[in-house]
Write an enzyme that holds these catalytic residues in place. Sequence first.
Site, PDB file in Angstrom:
ATOM      1  N   THR A   7       0.852  -1.182   0.000  1.00  0.00           N
ATOM      2  CA  THR A   7       0.000   0.000   0.000  1.00  0.00           C
ATOM      3  C   THR A   7       0.894   1.240   0.000  1.00  0.00           C
ATOM      4  OG1 THR A   7      -0.215   0.362   2.388  1.00  0.00           O
ATOM      5  CG2 THR A   7      -1.690  -1.282   1.370  1.00  0.00           C
ATOM      6  N   SER A 133       6.774   4.558  12.575  1.00  0.00           N
ATOM      7  CA  SER A 133       7.618   5.751  12.666  1.00  0.00           C
ATOM      8  C   SER A 133       8.300   5.786  14.020  1.00  0.00           C
ATOM      9  CB  SER A 133       6.757   7.013  12.497  1.00  0.00           C
ATOM     10  OG  SER A 133       7.480   8.179  12.872  1.00  0.00           O
ATOM     11  N   TYR A 146      -0.302  12.062  14.923  1.00  0.00           N
ATOM     12  CA  TYR A 146       0.537  11.162  14.127  1.00  0.00           C
ATOM     13  C   TYR A 146       1.258  10.160  15.029  1.00  0.00           C
ATOM     14  CZ  TYR A 146       4.147   9.733  10.749  1.00  0.00           C
ATOM     15  OH  TYR A 146       4.985   9.012   9.925  1.00  0.00           O
TER      16      TYR A 146
END
Length: 238
Positions: A7, A133, A146
């Site tokens: 993706t 992340s 985030y």
Amino acid sequence: MKFALITGSSGGIGSSTALKLAEEGWNLYLHYHTNKGAVEELIHKVEGFGVEAIPIRADLSSPREVGRLVESIFRLDAIIYCSGNSSWGLFQDQTENDMDEMINLHVKSPLLLVQKLLPKIIEKKGGIVMVSSIWGQIGGACEVVYSTVKGAQLAFVKSLSKELALSGVRVNAVAPGVVETAMMSAFTEDDKHSLYDEIPMGRFAQPDEIADSIQFLLSSKATYITGQTLSVNGGWHT
């Protein structure tokens, strides 16, 4: 003959991963949202390795579109979830719509996608890699939403890996630091140099360095690795 779904394949990490897997003989489902031109160019490169590349368009910020992606997949050995975007600014300024979009794209859609594709992955004793992340590990000011959704991805990896271990399916994550991708285009050169000074290796990662880590986690060299987060950050915040 192996098939992988990537993706966010039009992005820097996704496209680099596609090229590395294609070189190893993987056939690819290349998901994208808006950047059709980048995917068409990527397909041309991938097909140069003699493998099949199937483009699939879906907006994963809308969980309803997960079904469109799933319906296009007939055989699957690996899922690499690279889709994502960042959300900058003070937490108090984030709108509910901002939060919903980030939660859908980074949490709800990948959970639904993996859930619907699990029978195929279990059948092939395949692998799943989430691109999270460094902020999902340590949190970041002005990136609260985030950081939250990226942290949720890591919890998903830890939990699902335990559930699927006896099925022969490995679930892992990579947690990049700063990567030289389009996401960094909003930063000035001064901003970038300030970040360089914080990173022990003195530079940003290149997308292919993150792709190398993904490739490793899907390889026969990582058959006893599951539930782990591989930090690829140049020694930053370790």
